[in-house]
Design a protein around this motif. Structure first.
Motif, PDB file in Angstrom:
ATOM      1  N   GLU A 272      51.530  46.720  68.162  1.00  0.00           N
ATOM      2  CA  GLU A 272      51.458  45.349  67.650  1.00  0.00           C
ATOM      3  C   GLU A 272      50.164  45.113  66.884  1.00  0.00           C
ATOM      4  O   GLU A 272      50.158  44.459  65.831  1.00  0.00           O
ATOM      5  CB  GLU A 272      51.587  44.356  68.803  1.00  0.00           C
ATOM      6  CG  GLU A 272      52.989  44.315  69.406  1.00  0.00           C
ATOM      7  CD  GLU A 272      53.071  43.468  70.663  1.00  0.00           C
ATOM      8  OE1 GLU A 272      54.178  43.004  71.001  1.00  0.00           O
ATOM      9  OE2 GLU A 272      52.034  43.272  71.331  1.00  0.00           O
ATOM     10  N   ALA A 306      62.276  43.320  73.482  1.00  0.00           N
ATOM     11  CA  ALA A 306      62.279  42.727  72.138  1.00  0.00           C
ATOM     12  C   ALA A 306      61.019  43.139  71.372  1.00  0.00           C
ATOM     13  O   ALA A 306      61.080  43.406  70.163  1.00  0.00           O
ATOM     14  CB  ALA A 306      62.383  41.212  72.225  1.00  0.00           C
ATOM     15  N   ARG A 307      59.896  43.217  72.058  1.00  0.00           N
ATOM     16  CA  ARG A 307      58.655  43.616  71.402  1.00  0.00           C
ATOM     17  C   ARG A 307      58.727  45.089  70.978  1.00  0.00           C
ATOM     18  O   ARG A 307      58.237  45.471  69.912  1.00  0.00           O
ATOM     19  CB  ARG A 307      57.471  43.372  72.340  1.00  0.00           C
ATOM     20  CG  ARG A 307      57.256  41.890  72.631  1.00  0.00           C
ATOM     21  CD  ARG A 307      56.304  41.641  73.793  1.00  0.00           C
ATOM     22  NE  ARG A 307      54.931  42.028  73.508  1.00  0.00           N
ATOM     23  CZ  ARG A 307      53.929  41.851  74.371  1.00  0.00           C
ATOM     24  NH1 ARG A 307      54.164  41.289  75.561  1.00  0.00           N
ATOM     25  NH2 ARG A 307      52.698  42.215  74.044  1.00  0.00           N
ATOM     26  N   LYS A 309      61.462  46.705  70.092  1.00  0.00           N
ATOM     27  CA  LYS A 309      62.340  46.810  68.923  1.00  0.00           C
ATOM     28  C   LYS A 309      61.644  46.321  67.652  1.00  0.00           C
ATOM     29  O   LYS A 309      61.816  46.904  66.577  1.00  0.00           O
ATOM     30  CB  LYS A 309      63.633  46.037  69.172  1.00  0.00           C
ATOM     31  CG  LYS A 309      64.505  46.668  70.247  1.00  0.00           C
ATOM     32  CD  LYS A 309      65.780  45.857  70.483  1.00  0.00           C
ATOM     33  CE  LYS A 309      66.657  46.524  71.542  1.00  0.00           C
ATOM     34  NZ  LYS A 309      67.869  45.714  71.839  1.00  0.00           N
ATOM     35  N   LYS A 310      60.851  45.279  67.786  1.00  0.00           N
ATOM     36  CA  LYS A 310      60.132  44.755  66.623  1.00  0.00           C
ATOM     37  C   LYS A 310      59.122  45.788  66.104  1.00  0.00           C
ATOM     38  O   LYS A 310      59.008  46.004  64.888  1.00  0.00           O
ATOM     39  CB  LYS A 310      59.426  43.456  66.990  1.00  0.00           C
ATOM     40  CG  LYS A 310      58.757  42.755  65.824  1.00  0.00           C
ATOM     41  CD  LYS A 310      58.176  41.416  66.247  1.00  0.00           C
ATOM     42  CE  LYS A 310      57.521  40.703  65.061  1.00  0.00           C
ATOM     43  NZ  LYS A 310      56.936  39.395  65.483  1.00  0.00           N
ATOM     44  N   CYS A 311      58.411  46.449  67.015  1.00  0.00           N
ATOM     45  CA  CYS A 311      57.442  47.469  66.606  1.00  0.00           C
ATOM     46  C   CYS A 311      58.147  48.685  66.024  1.00  0.00           C
ATOM     47  O   CYS A 311      57.710  49.237  65.006  1.00  0.00           O
ATOM     48  CB  CYS A 311      56.589  47.890  67.802  1.00  0.00           C
ATOM     49  SG  CYS A 311      55.477  46.608  68.419  1.00  0.00           S
ATOM     50  N   ARG A 312      59.221  49.104  66.658  1.00  0.00           N
ATOM     51  CA  ARG A 312      59.970  50.254  66.162  1.00  0.00           C
ATOM     52  C   ARG A 312      60.440  50.024  64.728  1.00  0.00           C
ATOM     53  O   ARG A 312      60.324  50.901  63.867  1.00  0.00           O
ATOM     54  CB  ARG A 312      61.167  50.509  67.069  1.00  0.00           C
ATOM     55  CG  ARG A 312      62.095  51.624  66.622  1.00  0.00           C
ATOM     56  CD  ARG A 312      63.479  51.465  67.221  1.00  0.00           C
ATOM     57  NE  ARG A 312      64.111  50.218  66.781  1.00  0.00           N
ATOM     58  CZ  ARG A 312      65.197  49.677  67.331  1.00  0.00           C
ATOM     59  NH1 ARG A 312      65.771  50.280  68.368  1.00  0.00           N
ATOM     60  NH2 ARG A 312      65.708  48.561  66.861  1.00  0.00           N
ATOM     61  N   ASP A 313      60.955  48.821  64.473  1.00  0.00           N
ATOM     62  CA  ASP A 313      61.501  48.529  63.146  1.00  0.00           C
ATOM     63  C   ASP A 313      60.408  48.391  62.089  1.00  0.00           C
ATOM     64  O   ASP A 313      60.670  48.586  60.901  1.00  0.00           O
ATOM     65  CB  ASP A 313      62.339  47.251  63.200  1.00  0.00           C
ATOM     66  CG  ASP A 313      63.604  47.419  64.033  1.00  0.00           C
ATOM     67  OD1 ASP A 313      63.985  48.572  64.318  1.00  0.00           O
ATOM     68  OD2 ASP A 313      64.194  46.391  64.432  1.00  0.00           O
ATOM     69  N   ALA A 314      59.189  48.041  62.504  1.00  0.00           N
ATOM     70  CA  ALA A 314      58.090  47.851  61.551  1.00  0.00           C
ATOM     71  C   ALA A 314      57.283  49.124  61.319  1.00  0.00           C
ATOM     72  O   ALA A 314      56.456  49.169  60.404  1.00  0.00           O
ATOM     73  CB  ALA A 314      57.164  46.744  62.043  1.00  0.00           C
TER      74      ALA A 314
END
Length: 593
Positions: A272, A306-307, A309-314
């Protein structure tokens, strides 16, 4: 290279962005994916080859340069790119063997300058003439650049610095390097390119070494960092303290890239922070994602998912050390962490920088887990054993009440460990006639058997059938040495095979991963088996004749162990045989320079 369609313009911009960050591997993969998806332009093709060259694969870059038709394009960037590739190829050889390659590079850059009048090919031609000992020709090209004086962007400044160094005006070059440091900003790839050029010139005696060191010290990219740390539950003062401590550590020690896993707790916070700061992020997952989320993310509470998945996608890239299911084996976590550490060293080498380790430790936990074979303390110990620098981040009060789901376990008594796996076969075997088969068995397979014999007990298992060889080897370095020795044994094919005029030779694939060790229930022999064995067998059929391809974990292990005998150049994500998916592969060669 103008007038691109919106789709190709977007792809070009993304590849360029990744190159500026110094992430040549993801830049190459991004360009390759765009081309496979039907997005194409001359500029995108140029960027794809440039990315492969930036990753260190000069041989593959020149092959791709020709394959994509860049040598016939006639534009300045493509003409100059040929010079860059020939120059890199020169530095793949010992100093005494470089002049023919340097002459090719000088001719390509000089032609690009004659066509365009641009300073970029001019300064590169000047440097190559200096490397070849043609100081007057170098000065004739560098002089007008120095006379033009200061410029308004980083590359103009870097060109001026190089010209001043070539002209022996080192103090002026250092002054301009201080200004260029501010212009470069976070463009680590641009910094790395300049540092590599200056270092090569200094090592070859073309410029003053002391002034070169001063310039490199000013422009060197920040370190590449691998991270590790404790898993813990979300929320509370413990997490808040971890966020503050990790943020403070990144403020105190800026980095150009972060590489690591994505477990709940410290890992996700590192990711993050990287995303928020615009730091290039590469995620390494140790095994199948579904199982990783269950074991290492959701175990700390649903809020982490959820955190994650957000990091993985970014992230710029997500790699799997293995895509097998979790079987309650610490070797699977070890492979993931070792791959991350090795990739950090590979990236730092590419970036002309240092690899460091960030480690979040809980003082209350450290003493209790000091002897673990996997986890934060084990990662710290291994990194330091290989001479790495660790930045420890102490965070107390972490809620470590994790809730792990049940996972399948192998039957009692099953043996499993981390080993190097080698598969090879002989391209051209099917063209042999009956009379040639005894010659092949004696000379080719006999020679390979002799190589395996030379490495003694390090070869834990070997098997052969027809023209194929399968071996399990105790460690990655020995496996690399065996593969290279096998190839070198067959550099010149024995006479009597009747293969003149045919493309013939060994193709070798090597991997490092967790496999089972047991007894064959049918024939009673020793048996080494598992998904990673099957995966390795799918590499050899897609390997070019006469070459050795290795997996990312294998390349990472060689880098982690500071193996100086080898180069691992990125080939790209290659589609494996028998529909076994895509895999990031590297070309293994012996380091001669």
């Amino acid at each position: 290279m103008t007038g691109a369609a919106p789709e190709s313009a977007d792809a070009e911009a993304e590849v360029t962005r990744r190159l500026k960050l110094g992430d040549a591997l993801s830049a190459f993969d991004c360009a390759a994916a765009s081309l496979r998806g039907g997005v194409d332009s001359p500029r995108l093709r140029y960027l794809m080859v440039r990315a492969l060259a930036a990753s260190g694969d000069s041989l593959g870059a020149m092959h791709l340069y020709k394959e994509l038709g860049l040598e016939a394009s006639g534009d300045t960037d493509s003409l100059a790119l040929a010079g860059r590739i020939w120059k890199d190829r020169a530095f793949d050889h010992p100093a005494g063997e470089r002049p023919p390659w340097l002459e090719k590079a000088a001719a390509a850059y000089h032609h690009a300058w004659e066509v365009s009048g641009d300073t970029f090919p001019a300064i590169n031609a000047a440097s190559l003439f200096a490397l070849l000992g043609e100081r007057e020709r170098a000065a004739a090209l560098a002089g007008p650049i120095a006379a033009a004086g200061a410029a308004g962007n980083y590359w103009d400044a870097a060109t001026l610095i190089e010209a001043l160094l070539l002209l022996g005006r080192g103090e002026e070059a250092v002054r301009h390097a201080r200004a260029a440091d501010g212009m470069a900003g976070g463009h680590a790839g641009d910094r790395a390119s300049t540092c590599r050029q200056v270092r090569r010139l200094a090592e070859s005696g073309a410029i003053d070494a002391a002034h070169a060191r001063a310039v490199v010290d000013l422009l060197r990219p920040p370190p590449v960092a691998v991270y590790c740390g404790r898993m813990f539950r979300a929320g509370g003062e413990g997490e808040a303290a971890a966020v503050r401590a990790i943020s403070d550590a990144l403020d105190a020690q800026p980095v150009s890239a972060l590489i690591g896993p994505l477990a709940c707790g410290a890992d996700i916070i590192f990711a993050e922070q990287a995303i928020a700061r615009g730091i290039d992020l590469t995620i390494i997952l140790p095994f199948a994602e579904e199982d990783f989320i269950a074991q290492s993310v959701r175990s700390g509470g649903e809020a982490w998912v959820a955190r994650y998945k957000k990091c993985r996608d970014a992230a710029a890239m997500v790699h799997f050390a293995s895509n097998t299911r979790f079987v309650s084996d610490d070797c699977q976590f070890i492979l993931g962490s070792h791959t991350a550490m090795g990739l950090a060293k590979l990236r730092a080498h590419e970036m002309e920088s240092e690899a460091i380790q960030f480690a979040v430790v809980d003082p209350d936990v450290a003493a209790r887990s000091a002897d673990a074979i996997a986890g934060t303390n084990a990662d710290i110990g291994l990194w330091r054993r290989y001479g790495g620098r660790t930045v420890t981040i102490a965070v107390g009060g972490l809620d470590r009440s994790l809730d792990f789901p049940p996972a399948p376990k192998p039957p009692e008594g099953t043996k499993r460990g981390l080993y190097a796996i080698l598969f090879a076969d002989f391209a051209g075997f099917s063209k042999l006639g009956e009379a040639e088969l005894p010659v092949f068995a004696r000379e080719v397979m006999g020679g390979i058997g002799g190589v395996l014999d030379e490495f003694g007990e390090a070869v834990l298992f070997r098997n052969t059938w027809g023209d194929a060889v399968y071996a399990i080897i105790s460690d990655p370095v020995t496996a690399a040495r065996i593969a290279l020795a096998m190839q070198e044994k067959l550099d010149v094919l024995p006479p009597g095979l009747g293969l003149e005029g045919h493309q013939a030779g060994m193709r070798t694939g090597i991997h490092f991963g967790p496999i089972y060790r047991g007894q064959d229930p049918v024939v009673g022999n020793e048996l080494w088996y598992g998904t990673e064995v099957t995966r390795t067998a799918r590499i050899e059929p897609v390997t070019l004749v006469g070459q050795i391809y290795c997996t990312q974990p294998m390349a990472a292990m060689l880098a982690l162990g500071n193996a100086e005998d080898f180069d691992c150049d990125y080939v790209g994500k290659v589609k494996l045989a028998k529909n076994y998916g895509d895999l990031a592969l590297y070309r293994l060669s012996r380091r001669t320079a």
